[in-house]
Design a protein around this motif. Structure first.
Motif, PDB file in Angstrom:
ATOM      1  N   GLY A 288       0.812  -1.219   0.000  1.00  0.00           N
ATOM      2  CA  GLY A 288       0.000   0.000   0.000  1.00  0.00           C
ATOM      3  C   GLY A 288       0.839   1.259   0.000  1.00  0.00           C
ATOM      4  N   PRO A 289       0.186   2.400   0.226  1.00  0.00           N
ATOM      5  CA  PRO A 289       0.891   3.682   0.146  1.00  0.00           C
ATOM      6  C   PRO A 289       2.134   3.761   1.041  1.00  0.00           C
ATOM      7  CG  PRO A 289      -1.463   4.046   0.195  1.00  0.00           C
ATOM      8  CD  PRO A 289      -1.260   2.579   0.399  1.00  0.00           C
ATOM      9  N   ILE A 290       2.029   3.294   2.278  1.00  0.00           N
ATOM     10  CA  ILE A 290       3.200   3.403   3.149  1.00  0.00           C
ATOM     11  C   ILE A 290       4.332   2.541   2.614  1.00  0.00           C
ATOM     12  CG2 ILE A 290       2.383   1.621   4.804  1.00  0.00           C
ATOM     13  CD1 ILE A 290       4.458   4.770   5.647  1.00  0.00           C
ATOM     14  N   GLY A 291       3.979   1.381   2.046  1.00  0.00           N
ATOM     15  CA  GLY A 291       4.992   0.521   1.445  1.00  0.00           C
ATOM     16  C   GLY A 291       5.673   1.192   0.261  1.00  0.00           C
ATOM     17  N   GLU A 292       4.882   1.937  -0.505  1.00  0.00           N
ATOM     18  CA  GLU A 292       5.433   2.572  -1.690  1.00  0.00           C
ATOM     19  C   GLU A 292       6.524   3.571  -1.356  1.00  0.00           C
ATOM     20  OE1 GLU A 292       2.166   4.094  -4.118  1.00  0.00           O
ATOM     21  OE2 GLU A 292       1.036   2.331  -3.494  1.00  0.00           O
ATOM     22  N   ILE A 293       6.426   4.163  -0.154  1.00  0.00           N
ATOM     23  CA  ILE A 293       7.463   5.138   0.184  1.00  0.00           C
ATOM     24  C   ILE A 293       8.518   4.556   1.131  1.00  0.00           C
ATOM     25  CG2 ILE A 293       6.006   7.134  -0.236  1.00  0.00           C
ATOM     26  CD1 ILE A 293       5.493   7.388   2.713  1.00  0.00           C
ATOM     27  N   LEU A 294       8.192   3.474   1.796  1.00  0.00           N
ATOM     28  CA  LEU A 294       9.152   2.914   2.744  1.00  0.00           C
ATOM     29  C   LEU A 294      10.032   1.831   2.111  1.00  0.00           C
ATOM     30  CD1 LEU A 294      10.213   2.779   5.648  1.00  0.00           C
ATOM     31  CD2 LEU A 294       8.367   1.197   6.204  1.00  0.00           C
ATOM     32  N   VAL A 295       9.390   0.910   1.393  1.00  0.00           N
ATOM     33  CA  VAL A 295      10.136  -0.239   0.874  1.00  0.00           C
ATOM     34  C   VAL A 295      11.255   0.157  -0.099  1.00  0.00           C
ATOM     35  CG1 VAL A 295       9.934  -2.418  -0.377  1.00  0.00           C
ATOM     36  CG2 VAL A 295       8.219  -1.797   1.323  1.00  0.00           C
TER      37      VAL A 295
END
Lengths: 221, 476
Positions: free
Chosen positions: B340-347
């Motif tokens: 999701g969105p948080i993954g898109e910026i964290l991963v």
């Protein structure tokens, strides 16, 4: 494997370096969430209502009446054993008023968990006191002790909590302040708001997963 | 999990979209979770105020992170907690294994922890002959079918009741296929109770670490976290270094934000604050508590003022629920611990842009995530930053894989576009050129795939600019 101490140095030095941005960056002033304290009666009403909404059974009783009510309740449900701590005020009252011929026997925690584990997992229920309740978020506050260890409120399928009406605080914030939580933090502090639950199957709320399936709260005055 | 295999995002998205059962499961789940969140955060004013509180609190923590970490460490040590520092996932795994080996622990019960998913702890421990049992109900199910979680909060949400019933019937001894949720729970409860009783160690994550008191806070509904951290003689907690909260009095706000955003509850069943191992005379609780502080790229992220905002995250998963893309493709398509969105910026920051930068393309930048985020992380802005970094616009030192998508043709096209928009003469040439020759633009490359579901645009004889000049603007 690099040693923990070396890792620590490297992590912290990177963070201190990064603070060139962090320290100088604009950090907005911290805002604080406050809730105005309400009168006792309002707290009790809200506490009962909100606890009930998460399937906690809440009863309001006078003095030591709760023991008789509890006895009726556990007998109806066919409980065989009830764990209690006779050295605490709650446990003492319970032991004194409990009818000896009741089919539900009072048991006490013996020794440490290593020795008591099998018995504990076999118990039908446990009665504990608590150091207060919270109305706004609807929870009881437990600071487990030597007499009332941590597992009393999680392993047996029924957990009975006795809370004094005067110790129901309006908000978590107020409880933290009144109990001086920041200076007197025990080994384990707990908020408990209901029976254990999960919604992992199709988001359907189901009660009694790992902890108690039933939580009963007696408010006494 | 797929992290180390060849990652093909377009293909996993296509597969996810083709699975109508999966889409139905996710659609139902995210709609329900959004609606439940709405019941707690009913008043926009109050909610926005609370989000300000959460945001400023976490910003404050990040601004003082190294000092707070040192204070926190000192407090924990004073409380009798053994503190370890792990720079990488590998370090963390090795530290945890060596603690277990030292105590000759064979069997481990585990509470839900995203950090442990991030370092692939289960696989590592199992390789080294440890028996690891996930005890969160959802995690237990997906461990049985050897799948990673598909959602930060509800890990088995991609399976419906029937699918779960099949998994349980296949794997749990003595259990038959039943769609009765009560019977399923009863069986799993009994199975796991036996594990709690016999485990040598418990591993948990940490939701908040309180600096002031050196306490580890665990937020949960099921009670398995309390079991894992209280019954076995050894407790190992794994915590990302950014998860600190300075004071006890900060907890009510951030706790409400977490519960409300994650599951739409005012409060979870249990809020568990652990401040050390069993003391003398106490009769239960672990005899040893170890805390592993995990960096795994976080301290590098802190170096960049914009990217650092991602570390405010409290892992509530509400951005997943609000994301129109996540709702349609589900968590597994992202091929990453954090979807999701948080993954898109964290991963991409943790694992590098190549190939994980691709997941930052899975956003329409609609802003729904940042409007729901309890700590106000400007997610779409950082998604755009990830895209910029992929093409080599940004800071070459901040994210690994910088500029991996850069290619000549695309750069030239954009340079040409810029020229046509900054020089009046070139602008005229472009407009005239398109009007005359636009219909002969060859249908290849991206235009071809774009046109597979759309018709080709036709260019008018006169540009809008010409028309305005000729007819003026009517203000109606």
């Amino acid at each position: 494997m690099s040693s923990s101490a070396e890792s620590r140095e490297r992590i912290l030095s990177r963070l201190y370096n990064a603070q060139q941005y962090g320290r100088d960056a604009y950090v907005p002033q911290k805002k604080v969430w406050t809730i105005r304290n309400r009168p006792k009666e309002k707290n009790i009403t809200e506490f009962m209502e909100r606890m009930g909404a998460v399937r906690t059974e809440v009863y309001r009783t006078k003095g030591t009446e709760w023991v008789a009510e509890l006895q009726k309740l556990v007998e109806e449900r066919g409980q065989k054993t009830l764990l209690h701590a006779p050295s605490t005020p709650t446990g003492k009252v319970l032991a004194e008023k409990w009818k000896k011929k009741s089919p539900c026997k009072l048991v006490t925690w013996k020794d440490s968990i290593e020795e008591f584990k099998d018995d504990l997992f076999a118990c039908d229920g446990a009665v504990t006191g608590c150091i207060g309740g919270i109305a706004e978020s609807a929870a009881v506050i437990l600071w487990p002790t030597e007499e009332e260890p941590r597992l009393m409120s999680i392993v047996p399928p029924l957990h009975v909590v006795v809370v004094e009406a005067d110790k129901i605080y309006t908000s978590f914030q107020d409880a933290i302040k009144k109990l001086k939580w920041n200076t007197s933090m025990p080994t384990n502090a707990l908020l408990i708001s209901g029976p254990s639950k999960t919604a992992d199957i199709e988001l359907i709320l189901q009660f009694g997963v790992h902890g108690p399936t039933d939580l009963v709260v007696f408010i006494t005055e | 999990m797929a992290s180390n295999e060849k990652f093909n995002f377009a293909q996993s998205v296509a597969e996810a979209l083709a699975d109508s059962q999966l889409r139905a499961n996710f659609r139902f789940a995210t709609d329900t979770l959004i609606q439940r969140r709405g019941t707690v955060f009913a008043s926009p004013e109050e909610t926005n105020f609370l989000r300000d509180v959460g945001s400023s609190m976490k910003k404050d923590v990040l601004a003082n992170l190294p000092d707070l970490l040192e204070r926190f460490e000192a407090k924990c040590i004073k409380n009798g907690i053994v503190v370890h520092w792990a720079e990488t996932a590998k370090d963390a795994n090795e530290i945890i294994l060596s603690i277990l080996n030292e105590k000759s622990a064979k069997k481990v019960v585990k509470g839900k922890s995203m950090a442990s998913e991030e370092i692939h702890l289960n696989a590592y421990l199992e390789e080294h002959d440890k028996e690891v049992v996930e005890t969160d109900f959802g995690e237990f199910i997906i461990q049985l079918c050897n799948e990673p979680p598909s959602h930060i909060i509800v890990p088995a949400v991609h399976k419906n009741r029937k699918q779960i019933a099949e998994v349980l019937a296949e794997h749990v001894e003595g259990m038959e296929y039943t769609e009765d949720v009560d019977i399923m729970l009863e069986n799993v409860r009994n199975t796991l109770r036996e594990h709690f009783k016999t485990a040598d160690a418990g591993i948990s994550g940490v939701n908040f670490g309180i600096v002031e008191t050196g306490s580890l806070c665990l937020v949960e509904n099921e009670g398995n976290g309390r079991m894992c951290t209280t019954v076995p003689p050894l407790h190992i907690a794994l915590m990302g270094i950014e998860k600190l909260i300075e004071n006890v009095e900060d907890i009510p706000a951030i706790y409400r934000l977490l519960c409300g955003s994650a599951t739409g509850q005012r409060i979870t069943t249990y809020f568990n604050m652990i401040s050390g191992p069993r003391k003398k005379d106490e009769r239960d609780g672990p005899k040893e508590v170890h805390l592993v502080l995990l960096d795994n790229g976080r301290s590098r992220i802190m170096n960049d003022p914009q990217l650092g905002d991602v570390l405010k995250c409290i892992r509530c998963g509400t951005c997943l629920n609000h994301c129109p893309v996540f709702t349609r493709i589900g968590g597994h398509a992202y091929g990453s611990t954090y979807p999701g969105p948080i993954g898109e910026i964290l991963v991409p920051q943790l694992e590098g842009l190549n190939p994980k930068g691709a997941i930052a393309t899975a956003s329409s930048l609609c802003d729904a995530c940042s409007e729901a985020c309890p700590v106000r992380i400007p997610i779409p802005e950082i998604i755009r930053r990830m895209r910029d970094e992929s093409y080599g616009h940004g800071d070459p030192n901040s994210v690994a894989g910088y500029g991996y998508k850069k290619n000549c043709v695309e750069s030239m096209v954009w340079r040409g576009w810029k020229w046509s928009q900054t020089s009046p003469f070139m602008n005229k040439v472009m407009l005239k050129g398109l009007a005359l020759f636009g219909k002969w633009i060859p249908v290849v490359g991206p235009l071809k795939s774009w046109m597979s579901v759309r018709s080709k645009p036709t260019f008018g004889k006169n540009s809008l600019k010409d028309l305005v000049k000729k007819e003026g603007v009517r203000h109606e």
